[in-house]
Design an enzyme around this catalytic site. Structure first.
Site, PDB file in Angstrom:
ATOM      1  N   GLY A 113      -7.080   3.224 -11.881  1.00 28.59           N
ATOM      2  CA  GLY A 113      -6.861   3.738 -10.537  1.00 28.59           C
ATOM      3  C   GLY A 113      -5.731   2.995  -9.857  1.00 28.59           C
ATOM      4  O   GLY A 113      -5.375   1.874 -10.250  1.00 28.59           O
TER       5      GLY A 113
ATOM      6  N   HIS B 278     -13.023   0.916  -4.920  1.00 34.78           N
ATOM      7  CA  HIS B 278     -11.961  -0.092  -5.040  1.00 34.78           C
ATOM      8  C   HIS B 278     -10.644   0.450  -4.484  1.00 34.78           C
ATOM      9  O   HIS B 278      -9.965  -0.231  -3.710  1.00 34.78           O
ATOM     10  CB  HIS B 278     -11.832  -0.470  -6.530  1.00 34.78           C
ATOM     11  CG  HIS B 278     -10.721  -1.427  -6.845  1.00 34.78           C
ATOM     12  ND1 HIS B 278     -10.949  -2.704  -7.314  1.00 34.78           N
ATOM     13  CD2 HIS B 278      -9.376  -1.290  -6.776  1.00 34.78           C
ATOM     14  CE1 HIS B 278      -9.784  -3.303  -7.501  1.00 34.78           C
ATOM     15  NE2 HIS B 278      -8.811  -2.467  -7.188  1.00 34.78           N
ATOM     16  N   GLU B 279     -10.307   1.697  -4.864  1.00 28.48           N
ATOM     17  CA  GLU B 279      -9.023   2.268  -4.420  1.00 28.48           C
ATOM     18  C   GLU B 279      -9.042   2.571  -2.919  1.00 28.48           C
ATOM     19  O   GLU B 279      -8.039   2.374  -2.234  1.00 28.48           O
ATOM     20  CB  GLU B 279      -8.674   3.531  -5.217  1.00 28.48           C
ATOM     21  CG  GLU B 279      -8.577   3.340  -6.732  1.00 28.48           C
ATOM     22  CD  GLU B 279      -7.770   2.139  -7.181  1.00 28.48           C
ATOM     23  OE1 GLU B 279      -6.831   1.729  -6.454  1.00 28.48           O
ATOM     24  OE2 GLU B 279      -8.089   1.584  -8.243  1.00 28.48           O
TER      25      GLU B 279
ATOM     26  N   CYS C  62      -7.838  -5.545 -11.039  1.00 21.85           N
ATOM     27  CA  CYS C  62      -6.916  -4.792 -10.195  1.00 21.85           C
ATOM     28  C   CYS C  62      -5.503  -5.005 -10.722  1.00 21.85           C
ATOM     29  O   CYS C  62      -5.137  -6.126 -11.066  1.00 21.85           O
ATOM     30  CB  CYS C  62      -7.036  -5.310  -8.758  1.00 21.85           C
ATOM     31  SG  CYS C  62      -5.884  -4.529  -7.611  1.00 21.85           S
ATOM     32  N   LEU C  63      -4.716  -3.945 -10.767  1.00 22.26           N
ATOM     33  CA  LEU C  63      -3.337  -4.062 -11.261  1.00 22.26           C
ATOM     34  C   LEU C  63      -2.502  -4.980 -10.365  1.00 22.26           C
ATOM     35  O   LEU C  63      -1.493  -5.513 -10.806  1.00 22.26           O
ATOM     36  CB  LEU C  63      -2.687  -2.674 -11.352  1.00 22.26           C
ATOM     37  CG  LEU C  63      -3.286  -1.739 -12.417  1.00 22.26           C
ATOM     38  CD1 LEU C  63      -2.689  -0.345 -12.294  1.00 22.26           C
ATOM     39  CD2 LEU C  63      -3.071  -2.287 -13.819  1.00 22.26           C
TER      40      LEU C  63
ATOM     41  N   GLN D 186      -0.217  -0.114  -3.250  1.00 21.31           N
ATOM     42  CA  GLN D 186       0.124  -0.948  -4.423  1.00 21.31           C
ATOM     43  C   GLN D 186       1.532  -0.677  -4.943  1.00 21.31           C
ATOM     44  O   GLN D 186       2.086  -1.477  -5.692  1.00 21.31           O
ATOM     45  CB  GLN D 186      -0.879  -0.713  -5.555  1.00 21.31           C
ATOM     46  CG  GLN D 186      -2.262  -1.270  -5.256  1.00 21.31           C
ATOM     47  CD  GLN D 186      -3.192  -1.027  -6.424  1.00 21.31           C
ATOM     48  OE1 GLN D 186      -3.780   0.037  -6.542  1.00 21.31           O
ATOM     49  NE2 GLN D 186      -3.312  -2.008  -7.300  1.00 21.31           N
TER      50      GLN D 186
ATOM     51  N   HIS E 130      -8.304  -0.427  -0.965  1.00 24.19           N
ATOM     52  CA  HIS E 130      -6.864  -0.734  -0.890  1.00 24.19           C
ATOM     53  C   HIS E 130      -6.239  -0.078   0.342  1.00 24.19           C
ATOM     54  O   HIS E 130      -5.329  -0.642   0.952  1.00 24.19           O
ATOM     55  CB  HIS E 130      -6.134  -0.197  -2.128  1.00 24.19           C
ATOM     56  CG  HIS E 130      -6.098  -1.140  -3.294  1.00 24.19           C
ATOM     57  ND1 HIS E 130      -5.507  -2.379  -3.236  1.00 24.19           N
ATOM     58  CD2 HIS E 130      -6.554  -1.011  -4.567  1.00 24.19           C
ATOM     59  CE1 HIS E 130      -5.613  -2.978  -4.420  1.00 24.19           C
ATOM     60  NE2 HIS E 130      -6.249  -2.167  -5.252  1.00 24.19           N
TER      61      HIS E 130
HETATM   62 NI    NI Z   1      -6.768  -2.499  -7.238  1.00 24.00          NI
END
Ligand code: NI
Length: 171
Positions: A46, A135-136, A93-94, A51, A139
């Site tokens: 995701g 999670h997304e 997380c990326l 991000q 963000h």
């Molecule tokens: Ni993340």
């Protein structure tokens, strides 16, 4: 479509609240498609618009990482309409590379938003899908998963990335 750079913890956009999308124009569609390409290439499950440096309320979630078009969810202005239960599981997380920690999330969620044509969509997910959706959406409110960890763990992670950023600047 183009790959976008994924911002790393410490970047101010990651802690800002993203703006709702008022009009789904060409630029928004391009951003969303780039996000899909970027999350598949990472690879990740995701990605949220902040991000990639865009303060807009858009998320992409794809547990199949590009293997199944039915698993791809692109949501504009997503909101959690209902949640149920709890599950504690490791997540990453990326924007916080190589860190995985246990986080409590709802076990089941119902998310409402718009697709890229502006039509209302509803996604119901449990377990991992619920986790990634939450999670997304976090963000979009400027919340990284490290905010859900103990103060000590959070401080260690932030220190690690601060040092990495400083070393990168020196090099
Ligand atoms: Ni993340």
């Amino acid at each position: 479509m183009a790959l976008r750079e994924i911002l790393i913890i410490g970047h101010p956009i990651l802690t800002e609240k993203a703006e709702p999308v008022a009009v789904i124009d060409e630029e928004i569609v391009r951003l969303a498609r780039d996000m899909v390409e970027t999350v598949h290439a990472a690879p990740g499950l995701g990605l949220a618009a902040p991000q990639v440096g865009a303060g807009k309320r858009i998320i992409v979630v794809d547990l199949s990482v590009g293997q199944d078009t039915e698993a791809l969810h692109v949501l504009v202005n997503p909101e959690i309409a209902a949640k149920e239960g709890e599950s504690v599981c490791e997540e990453g997380c990326l924007s916080v590379p190589e860190v995985r920690e246990k986080v409590a999330r709802p076990y089941r969620v119902k998310v409402r938003g718009l697709d890229l044509e502006g039509r209302p969509v509803e996604v119901e997910g449990e377990d991992l899908l619920a986790r990634v959706l939450c999670h997304e959406i976090d963000h979009l409110d400027g919340i990284l998963f490290v905010e859900k960890l103990s103060a000590l763990k959070r401080a260690l992670i932030k220190k690690k990335f601060k040092k990495a950023a400083a070393d990168a600047k020196k090099a």
